[in-house]
Design an enzyme around this catalytic site. Sequence first.
Site, mmCIF file in Angstrom:
data_model
loop_
_atom_site.group_PDB
_atom_site.id
_atom_site.type_symbol
_atom_site.label_atom_id
_atom_site.label_comp_id
_atom_site.label_asym_id
_atom_site.label_seq_id
_atom_site.Cartn_x
_atom_site.Cartn_y
_atom_site.Cartn_z
ATOM 1 C CE1 TYR A 1 -4.053 1.991 0.452
ATOM 2 C CE2 TYR A 1 -2.738 3.216 2.043
ATOM 3 C CZ TYR A 1 -3.869 3.108 1.249
ATOM 4 O OH TYR A 1 -4.811 4.105 1.251
ATOM 5 C CE LYS B 1 -3.706 4.751 -2.093
ATOM 6 N NZ LYS B 1 -4.731 5.243 -3.064
#
Length: 247
Positions: A153, A157
């Site tokens: 994640y 991002k």
Amino acid sequence: MEQNFEGRVAIVTGAASGIGYTVAHHFASRGARVVGVDLSDNVGALMAELPGTGHHGIARDLTAPEAAAEVVAEAVRVTGTPHILVNSAGIALLDPAVDVPAARWQATMDVNLSASFYMAQAAGRVMIDAGYGRIINLASQAAVIGLDQHAAYCASKAAIVGLTHVLSLEWAPKGVTVNAVSPTVVETPLGKKAWAGEKGEKAKRAIPVGRFAQPEEVAALIAYLASDVAAMITGTNVLIDGGFTTV
């Protein structure tokens, strides 16, 4: 500051739930025609219930490289050239770094990074031709700090922020701004469930303002970056984290 999007067309991905739905509702209630895109077949019905008229829902898996161009073409056909794109669709699959399965790593990159790029690329082409556009990518506080069990994640991002920098540099002379928004935990229905109990209370204590973000706060920030008064803002990653990343 009052936000008015009369005459604007906004494409919002992840529009059937969470931040994406709140963003879609925010734009619609301020006059925009919204094209909501989501994996859920329910997206059409949800868009039809938004304030105003002329909204359109598209159920599509955006991880397929050809999907974005088809979605943007449908949006142009139904509502006209989009003025705004909000890349809100995303997933969070959490594992200790040593245990991340290849399939879960790839799925995270496909949804969070690749689909956002494909949509920005497809929308960017028509926006450049029109000489106007606002693209806002949903990143996360995980783009600038490390979080336990967030290897995939955080990486996805952080890559969104890097992508935002490049697109803003290339497209600013053509009238298209590109920015990222990076929230802390947001109290969507899913966020409330995931951060219930002592886990959530402990996390709130680590945030200087002492609480999580509200979906409406994130939507208002996105709408500001999508407005004409934000024309001088591009290439930024705006944190909406209550000061968490400063401590």
